[in-house]
Design a protein around this motif. Sequence first.
Motif, PDB file in Angstrom:
ATOM      1  N   PHE A 106      42.427  34.803  33.460  1.00 19.54           N
ATOM      2  CA  PHE A 106      41.642  35.138  34.803  1.00 19.54           C
ATOM      3  C   PHE A 106      40.478  35.846  34.553  1.00 19.54           C
ATOM      4  O   PHE A 106      39.318  35.669  34.930  1.00 19.54           O
ATOM      5  CB  PHE A 106      42.553  35.751  36.026  1.00 19.54           C
ATOM      6  CG  PHE A 106      41.864  35.863  37.302  1.00 19.54           C
ATOM      7  CD1 PHE A 106      40.720  35.194  37.560  1.00 19.54           C
ATOM      8  CD2 PHE A 106      42.313  36.669  38.314  1.00 19.54           C
ATOM      9  CE1 PHE A 106      40.302  35.151  38.882  1.00 19.54           C
ATOM     10  CE2 PHE A 106      41.804  36.646  39.638  1.00 19.54           C
ATOM     11  CZ  PHE A 106      40.913  35.868  39.639  1.00 19.54           C
ATOM     12  N   ALA A 107      40.740  37.072  33.800  1.00 21.16           N
ATOM     13  CA  ALA A 107      39.601  37.992  33.383  1.00 21.16           C
ATOM     14  C   ALA A 107      38.548  37.109  32.304  1.00 21.16           C
ATOM     15  O   ALA A 107      37.379  37.264  32.514  1.00 21.16           O
ATOM     16  CB  ALA A 107      40.076  39.020  32.689  1.00 21.16           C
ATOM     17  N   LYS A 108      38.901  36.240  31.562  1.00 18.06           N
ATOM     18  CA  LYS A 108      37.947  35.591  30.650  1.00 18.06           C
ATOM     19  C   LYS A 108      37.294  34.513  30.960  1.00 18.06           C
ATOM     20  O   LYS A 108      35.936  34.194  31.048  1.00 18.06           O
ATOM     21  CB  LYS A 108      38.808  34.809  29.519  1.00 18.06           C
ATOM     22  CG  LYS A 108      39.319  35.939  28.245  1.00 18.06           C
ATOM     23  CD  LYS A 108      40.047  35.026  27.172  1.00 18.06           C
ATOM     24  CE  LYS A 108      40.199  36.158  26.082  1.00 18.06           C
ATOM     25  NZ  LYS A 108      40.990  35.293  25.111  1.00 18.06           N
ATOM     26  N   ASN A 109      38.096  33.525  32.067  1.00 21.75           N
ATOM     27  CA  ASN A 109      37.316  32.458  32.347  1.00 21.75           C
ATOM     28  C   ASN A 109      36.764  32.551  33.960  1.00 21.75           C
ATOM     29  O   ASN A 109      35.632  31.897  34.215  1.00 21.75           O
ATOM     30  CB  ASN A 109      38.429  31.261  32.709  1.00 21.75           C
ATOM     31  CG  ASN A 109      38.770  30.997  31.396  1.00 21.75           C
ATOM     32  OD1 ASN A 109      38.441  30.087  30.742  1.00 21.75           O
ATOM     33  ND2 ASN A 109      40.002  31.539  30.713  1.00 21.75           N
ATOM     34  N   TYR A 110      37.127  33.540  34.614  1.00 22.53           N
ATOM     35  CA  TYR A 110      36.436  33.936  35.985  1.00 22.53           C
ATOM     36  C   TYR A 110      36.210  35.249  36.161  1.00 22.53           C
ATOM     37  O   TYR A 110      36.834  36.110  37.061  1.00 22.53           O
ATOM     38  CB  TYR A 110      37.478  33.250  37.214  1.00 22.53           C
ATOM     39  CG  TYR A 110      37.496  31.850  36.876  1.00 22.53           C
ATOM     40  CD1 TYR A 110      36.640  30.796  37.364  1.00 22.53           C
ATOM     41  CD2 TYR A 110      38.924  31.598  36.266  1.00 22.53           C
ATOM     42  CE1 TYR A 110      36.949  29.436  37.011  1.00 22.53           C
ATOM     43  CE2 TYR A 110      39.398  30.225  36.139  1.00 22.53           C
ATOM     44  CZ  TYR A 110      38.349  29.059  36.560  1.00 22.53           C
ATOM     45  OH  TYR A 110      38.731  27.926  36.338  1.00 22.53           O
ATOM     46  N   PRO A 111      35.474  35.871  35.432  1.00 21.93           N
ATOM     47  CA  PRO A 111      35.227  37.191  35.203  1.00 21.93           C
ATOM     48  C   PRO A 111      34.805  37.791  36.643  1.00 21.93           C
ATOM     49  O   PRO A 111      35.097  38.874  36.965  1.00 21.93           O
ATOM     50  CB  PRO A 111      34.296  37.574  34.079  1.00 21.93           C
ATOM     51  CG  PRO A 111      33.596  36.344  33.948  1.00 21.93           C
ATOM     52  CD  PRO A 111      34.472  35.046  34.293  1.00 21.93           C
ATOM     53  N   ASN A 112      33.707  36.988  37.341  1.00 24.55           N
ATOM     54  CA  ASN A 112      33.247  37.916  38.574  1.00 24.55           C
ATOM     55  C   ASN A 112      34.505  37.989  39.566  1.00 24.55           C
ATOM     56  O   ASN A 112      34.626  39.254  40.264  1.00 24.55           O
ATOM     57  CB  ASN A 112      32.329  36.923  38.992  1.00 24.55           C
ATOM     58  CG  ASN A 112      31.114  36.993  38.173  1.00 24.55           C
ATOM     59  OD1 ASN A 112      30.599  38.056  37.470  1.00 24.55           O
ATOM     60  ND2 ASN A 112      30.057  35.896  38.111  1.00 24.55           N
ATOM     61  N   SER A 113      35.046  36.892  39.770  1.00 22.45           N
ATOM     62  CA  SER A 113      36.450  37.035  40.639  1.00 22.45           C
ATOM     63  C   SER A 113      37.381  38.183  40.376  1.00 22.45           C
ATOM     64  O   SER A 113      37.841  38.750  41.031  1.00 22.45           O
ATOM     65  CB  SER A 113      37.010  35.676  40.801  1.00 22.45           C
ATOM     66  OG  SER A 113      36.073  34.662  41.418  1.00 22.45           O
ATOM     67  N   PHE A 114      37.471  38.100  38.943  1.00 21.87           N
ATOM     68  CA  PHE A 114      38.496  39.147  38.328  1.00 21.87           C
ATOM     69  C   PHE A 114      38.207  40.553  38.727  1.00 21.87           C
ATOM     70  O   PHE A 114      38.900  40.989  39.225  1.00 21.87           O
ATOM     71  CB  PHE A 114      38.649  38.769  36.985  1.00 21.87           C
ATOM     72  CG  PHE A 114      39.778  40.062  36.305  1.00 21.87           C
ATOM     73  CD1 PHE A 114      41.012  39.443  36.186  1.00 21.87           C
ATOM     74  CD2 PHE A 114      39.293  40.963  35.750  1.00 21.87           C
ATOM     75  CE1 PHE A 114      41.940  40.382  35.533  1.00 21.87           C
ATOM     76  CE2 PHE A 114      39.831  41.847  35.104  1.00 21.87           C
ATOM     77  CZ  PHE A 114      41.379  41.779  35.318  1.00 21.87           C
ATOM     78  N   GLN A 115      36.795  40.651  38.557  1.00 27.15           N
ATOM     79  CA  GLN A 115      36.461  42.130  38.804  1.00 27.15           C
ATOM     80  C   GLN A 115      36.166  42.550  40.454  1.00 27.15           C
ATOM     81  O   GLN A 115      36.608  43.544  41.006  1.00 27.15           O
ATOM     82  CB  GLN A 115      34.914  42.330  38.394  1.00 27.15           C
ATOM     83  CG  GLN A 115      35.046  42.204  36.760  1.00 27.15           C
ATOM     84  CD  GLN A 115      35.560  43.540  36.129  1.00 27.15           C
ATOM     85  OE1 GLN A 115      35.755  44.401  36.584  1.00 27.15           O
ATOM     86  NE2 GLN A 115      36.188  43.242  34.866  1.00 27.15           N
ATOM     87  N   THR A 116      35.986  41.349  41.150  1.00 27.99           N
ATOM     88  CA  THR A 116      35.951  41.546  42.594  1.00 27.99           C
ATOM     89  C   THR A 116      37.364  41.984  43.120  1.00 27.99           C
ATOM     90  O   THR A 116      37.471  42.887  44.182  1.00 27.99           O
ATOM     91  CB  THR A 116      35.487  40.454  43.137  1.00 27.99           C
ATOM     92  OG1 THR A 116      34.089  40.020  43.055  1.00 27.99           O
ATOM     93  CG2 THR A 116      35.518  40.516  44.639  1.00 27.99           C
ATOM     94  N   LEU A 117      38.471  41.332  42.672  1.00 30.13           N
ATOM     95  CA  LEU A 117      39.785  41.443  43.235  1.00 30.13           C
ATOM     96  C   LEU A 117      40.333  42.706  42.420  1.00 30.13           C
ATOM     97  O   LEU A 117      41.014  43.703  43.293  1.00 30.13           O
ATOM     98  CB  LEU A 117      40.673  40.269  42.757  1.00 30.13           C
ATOM     99  CG  LEU A 117      40.281  38.988  43.274  1.00 30.13           C
ATOM    100  CD1 LEU A 117      41.392  38.175  43.046  1.00 30.13           C
ATOM    101  CD2 LEU A 117      40.042  39.151  44.917  1.00 30.13           C
ATOM    102  N   LEU A 165      45.167  34.451  47.752  1.00 30.68           N
ATOM    103  CA  LEU A 165      46.058  35.632  48.364  1.00 30.68           C
ATOM    104  C   LEU A 165      45.072  36.902  48.774  1.00 30.68           C
ATOM    105  O   LEU A 165      45.547  37.256  49.962  1.00 30.68           O
ATOM    106  CB  LEU A 165      46.989  36.186  47.182  1.00 30.68           C
ATOM    107  CG  LEU A 165      47.754  37.302  47.656  1.00 30.68           C
ATOM    108  CD1 LEU A 165      49.294  37.221  46.981  1.00 30.68           C
ATOM    109  CD2 LEU A 165      47.163  38.809  46.969  1.00 30.68           C
ATOM    110  N   ASP A 166      44.025  36.952  47.977  1.00 28.33           N
ATOM    111  CA  ASP A 166      43.094  38.181  48.505  1.00 28.33           C
ATOM    112  C   ASP A 166      42.631  37.738  49.877  1.00 28.33           C
ATOM    113  O   ASP A 166      42.311  38.449  50.678  1.00 28.33           O
ATOM    114  CB  ASP A 166      42.058  38.411  47.432  1.00 28.33           C
ATOM    115  CG  ASP A 166      41.233  39.779  47.856  1.00 28.33           C
ATOM    116  OD1 ASP A 166      41.797  40.729  47.698  1.00 28.33           O
ATOM    117  OD2 ASP A 166      40.128  39.415  48.382  1.00 28.33           O
TER     118      ASP A 166
END
Length: 366
Positions: free
Chosen positions: A241-252, A319-320
């Motif tokens: 998740f952190a590697k491939n979708y970093p923006n969404s990862f950081q947002t959550l 989920l978020d």
Amino acid sequence: MRRSRQRRRGLVASDEEETTSHLRCPARVGGDESGSLTESGVGSPTVMAARTIRRRLHHGDIDGKRNEYSDSSGFDALNEPLLGNNNHGGHYNYKGCDDGGEQDWDDKKKEINLHWTRLFANLIAQWSQWLANIILGSGSVLGRFLPISSIASNEQDDPICLCPLQEERYRNLRLRVEVQFDGSRMDHQDALKQLWRLAYPDREIPPLKSELWKEMGWQGCDPSTDFRGGGYISLENLIFFAKNYPNSFQTLLHKTEGRRADWEYPFAVAGVNISFMLIQMLDLQSVLPSSKAGVRFLELLGEDEKAFDNLYCIAFRMLDAQWLAKRASYMEFNEVLKSTRNQLERELALEDITCVKDLPAYNMLM
């Protein structure tokens, strides 16, 4: 007068004596088929009537028919229960036996026909399975290009046909699911440190046991105690998740979107729960999935080797969104997780989905 009275008394006595002699000795009276008496030569109407009744009873002629039977069916037959309302003489038994024989023969013919029908059905099923194994079997070139639209619902217990590529990917995914997190293994420790670097690239990696891990959403100072439900694959999911979708990862991770609750869900532990939920929903601990969502997931796995990891990222973003829509708090996390699962199952059931990225919720990651 006296003599006339004595004569009349004598005539009455003689008549009584004659009648009494006939009634006392019925066995002495014999006759031929014409009914004539052989001993006394006198034909009494009473005796004639008695002999006629006895002869008719003997010949079974009560209803006017001349069918003869033995005397053994006389008084003993009255103690037998009635066989039916249409029982006349002996005709019921003979007719019943004939009907029973015909019924038995019809039943035997039906059993024979049913037996051959089952044999042909089993033979056709075996031929179909044999042909499917040839077409979709391991090493078959044709099987690599055929879709698995023949996958049936688990409710009918039909066999699931996989091409070799799907078999390999599903087998590798199940091997990943079976691996438990082991804090004593160096590769597992390195993976945990990698997650920290991806989450906080500008910060120094803390020791494996530190209060700083709580900032990421672990329950205690030792993250290894929170992997019991999801296993090592849940850590791999977070890293993906952190590697491939970093923006969404950081947002959550930092809860920067929406109106947040005073008591928010812990990010890392929520990720472990999502991995566990997906494993249950897709029935990945079985040799072949039995749930409808799991069967459909096999189709998506044939198009994308990372289908499970991408589905994980979609589920986390979903989920978020459910959390914000419900304005939920920490104690309502399980309810939100259940709603997330229901929404995922509905989207997986859509007919026009050929890969995970076709799911409507995938747009939330972009």
